[in-house]
Design an enzyme around this catalytic site. Structure first.
Site, PDB file in Angstrom:
ATOM      1  N   ASP A 164       1.020  -1.317  -0.021  1.00  0.00           N
ATOM      2  CA  ASP A 164       0.086   0.029   0.131  1.00  0.00           C
ATOM      3  C   ASP A 164       0.882   1.244  -0.144  1.00  0.00           C
ATOM      4  O   ASP A 164       1.810   1.281   0.556  1.00  0.00           O
ATOM      5  CB  ASP A 164      -0.999   0.180   1.076  1.00  0.00           C
ATOM      6  CG  ASP A 164      -1.744  -1.149   1.619  1.00  0.00           C
ATOM      7  OD1 ASP A 164      -1.676  -2.085   0.614  1.00  0.00           O
ATOM      8  OD2 ASP A 164      -2.238  -1.336   2.796  1.00  0.00           O
ATOM      9  N   GLN A 176       4.422   0.571   1.952  1.00  0.00           N
ATOM     10  CA  GLN A 176       4.628  -0.614   2.578  1.00  0.00           C
ATOM     11  C   GLN A 176       5.609  -1.323   2.048  1.00  0.00           C
ATOM     12  O   GLN A 176       5.451  -1.667   0.906  1.00  0.00           O
ATOM     13  CB  GLN A 176       3.170  -1.273   2.752  1.00  0.00           C
ATOM     14  CG  GLN A 176       2.232  -0.941   3.799  1.00  0.00           C
ATOM     15  CD  GLN A 176       2.298  -1.048   5.135  1.00  0.00           C
ATOM     16  OE1 GLN A 176       2.174  -2.300   5.564  1.00  0.00           O
ATOM     17  NE2 GLN A 176       2.891  -0.456   5.899  1.00  0.00           N
TER      18      GLN A 176
HETATM   19  C1  FRU Z   1      -3.792  -3.938   2.425  1.00  0.00           C
HETATM   20  C2  FRU Z   1      -3.242  -4.154   3.620  1.00  0.00           C
HETATM   21  C3  FRU Z   1      -3.594  -3.117   4.727  1.00  0.00           C
HETATM   22  C4  FRU Z   1      -2.479  -3.294   5.910  1.00  0.00           C
HETATM   23  C5  FRU Z   1      -1.285  -3.454   5.120  1.00  0.00           C
HETATM   24  C6  FRU Z   1      -0.313  -4.596   5.629  1.00  0.00           C
HETATM   25  O1  FRU Z   1      -2.915  -4.193   1.550  1.00  0.00           O
HETATM   26  O2  FRU Z   1      -3.610  -5.525   4.138  1.00  0.00           O
HETATM   27  O3  FRU Z   1      -4.881  -3.571   5.309  1.00  0.00           O
HETATM   28  O4  FRU Z   1      -2.571  -2.278   6.688  1.00  0.00           O
HETATM   29  O5  FRU Z   1      -1.967  -3.985   3.826  1.00  0.00           O
HETATM   30  O6  FRU Z   1       0.783  -4.518   4.779  1.00  0.00           O
END
Ligand code: FRU
Length: 478
Positions: free
Chosen positions: A47, A63
């Protein structure tokens, strides 16, 4: 890629320099690295996080698990940009190094407050029995990029939500800070919680209620909810998992959706006059889109070009995922438009009249005009055998179709190899190709198709198979 839990949750400090060098060497061997999109240096990108404007620059984190193409112990990786086109990694990270984020610094948002950037995110915490305790937590980032985490938990798991409670988005509505958080109810339905910061103190969040956005709860979880205002209209962007297909047709494992609403009633915790649910994107992958408003009201968003629970051909090179181009949001005739920012033209180098090409370096933009009431078929990533990524603009039937079945290394085929949308007339399209990424913006962003394609070495041509189309080919620099 499936990796054992103990590998995915191994502490960052335990990875040796040799192991890290080996991972970097694997990534460097990939034939598919993008030129002008953000990709992880190593490992998995998912994300977009903390998308904001602070200290005279756009801020965008992603992320990341840096040690392979899997969802492991997540950190945030920081990038910044002056123009929303060129992003630079700064080396700043938000690491999972606190008791409140011991099993991952999960997704969240950011908002400039005074002279610092407030980061609001989910700390993924698990106990010895691997039971999850999701904690909504905070940090300040100063202008030098120094991050200081709060020790307090800002929002704890509420009594009416399961452990699936995450991804806080802070926003400012009429001078008051609010936050929405994605959640799952005890009977396993997706919902969104609304909070407000008492006295605008980001240490002090009070629940307002469950956000009524005219949802049906047919999904089992809502991830990454975002509320942005487009011409003062509230637009909810969200990622509902398990959404019933009778409610919305979609082919990807999970859709990324939106609703345009009329007003935001903060007392009732409601988005009034919500439209029906729409797909935000019609391509093979776009998820967890994050948006934010600039002080002047402009709304921007960016998507993860990837999906949860899918293996990608790049996994064997120890990386996965990319960030989409930044898209500016607007509303026309009750429809949401997403269109690349105008500075994107600064990537153009040379230009020529659009036509067949035996070979390109798969790094270009096409600016095309289609004839009305005609069917036009184009092949991108084309090879000499006449195979490639087929884009059909059918202005007779009012359809746009993207067929990936003959393009490159196949994957996720259980979700089909064709994506399509209804659209009465396609007048024009801007198509961005970047090695293994394609983003198609139809009618100035009325419909968007975002996808990966992992071409074979000889798949780099362009071919008009039928119909009438004209335009310009721009070579783009990295
Ligand atoms: C969405 C998600 C979010 C979470 C993150 C973890 O892709 O599952 O809900 O915070 O990725 O990497």
């Amino acid at each position: 890629m499936n990796l054992p839990t103990e590998v995915r949750y191994r502490s960052y400090a335990d990875w040796t320099d040799e192991e890290k060098a080996e991972i970097r060497a694997h990534v460097a061997a990939s034939p598919w690295r993008a030129n002008y999109h953000i990709e992880p240096k190593t490992g998995l990108l998912n994300d977009p996080n903390g998308f904001s404007y602070f200290n005279g620059k756009f801020q965008l984190f992603y992320q990341n698990w840096p040690f392979g193409a899997a969802h492991g112990l997540k950190q945030w990786v920081h990038t910044e940009s002056q123009d929303l086109v060129h992003f630079k990694e700064t080396g700043i990270t938000l690491q999972p190094d606190h008791e409140n984020d011991s099993h991952g610094a999960y997704s969240g948002s950011a908002y400039p407050i005074d002279d610092k950037l407030f980061i609001f995110y989910t700390g993924n915490v698990r106990n010895q029995n691997w039971v999850r305790d999701p904690r909504q937590i905070g940090a300040w980032m100063d202008k030098q990029g120094h991050i200081e985490k709060f020790d307090d938990i800002l929002i704890k798991q509420p009594a009416d939500a399961t452990e699936h409670f995450r991804d806080p988005q802070i926003f400012n509505y009429k001078g008051q800070y609010y936050a929405i958080v994605g959640a799952q109810s005890l009977d396993k339905k997706g919902f969104i919680k609304l909070y407000k910061a008492l006295n605008n103190d980001v240490h002090n969040w009070q629940e307002v209620g469950n956000l009524d956005f005219g949802g049906t709860g047919s999904e089992y979880m809502i991830e990454c909810p975002n509320l942005v205002f487009v011409d003062d209209q509230p637009v909810l962007l969200y990622s509902p998992q398990g959404l019933d297909k009778t409610e919305l047709a979609y082919d990807n494992i999970y859709p990324n959706t939106y609703k345009i609403c009329q007003t935001f009633d903060t007392n009732k915790s409601a988005l009034l006059g919500a439209s029906k649910i729409f797909n935000l994107d019609y391509g093979f992958e776009a998820y967890a889109t994050q948006g934010f408003n600039m002080p002047d009201g402009k709304a921007y968003c960016v998507s993860w070009i990837g999906l949860p629970d899918i293996d990608y051909p790049t996994d064997r090179y120890d990386y996965q995922g990319a960030m989409s181009l930044v898209k500016e949001l607007s509303i026309k005739d009750g429809k949401l438009y997403q269109y690349p920012v105008s500075a994107i033209t600064s990537l153009r180098t040379t230009q020529e009249v659009f036509g067949d090409k035996d070979q390109t370096d798969n790094c270009y933009e096409l600016d095309l005009t289609f004839a009305p009431d005609q069917k036009t078929e184009l092949l991108l990533f084309a090879d000499q055998k006449g195979q490639g990524l087929k884009l059909t603009v059918d202005n007779n039937k009012g359809k746009v179709i993207l067929d990936r079945s003959q393009a490159g290394v196949q994957y996720a085929t259980e979700f089909g190899t064709i994506r399509e949308c209804q659209l009465d007339q396609t007048q024009e399209a801007r198509i961005f190709v970047d090695k293994s990424i394609v983003e198609i913006f139809i009618n100035k962003g009325e419909k968007v198709f975002t996808s990966r394609v992992f071409p074979q070495a000889d798949q780099s041509g362009l071919k008009i198979l039928s119909g009438q189309v004209s335009g310009t080919y721009y070579h783009l620099k990295g």
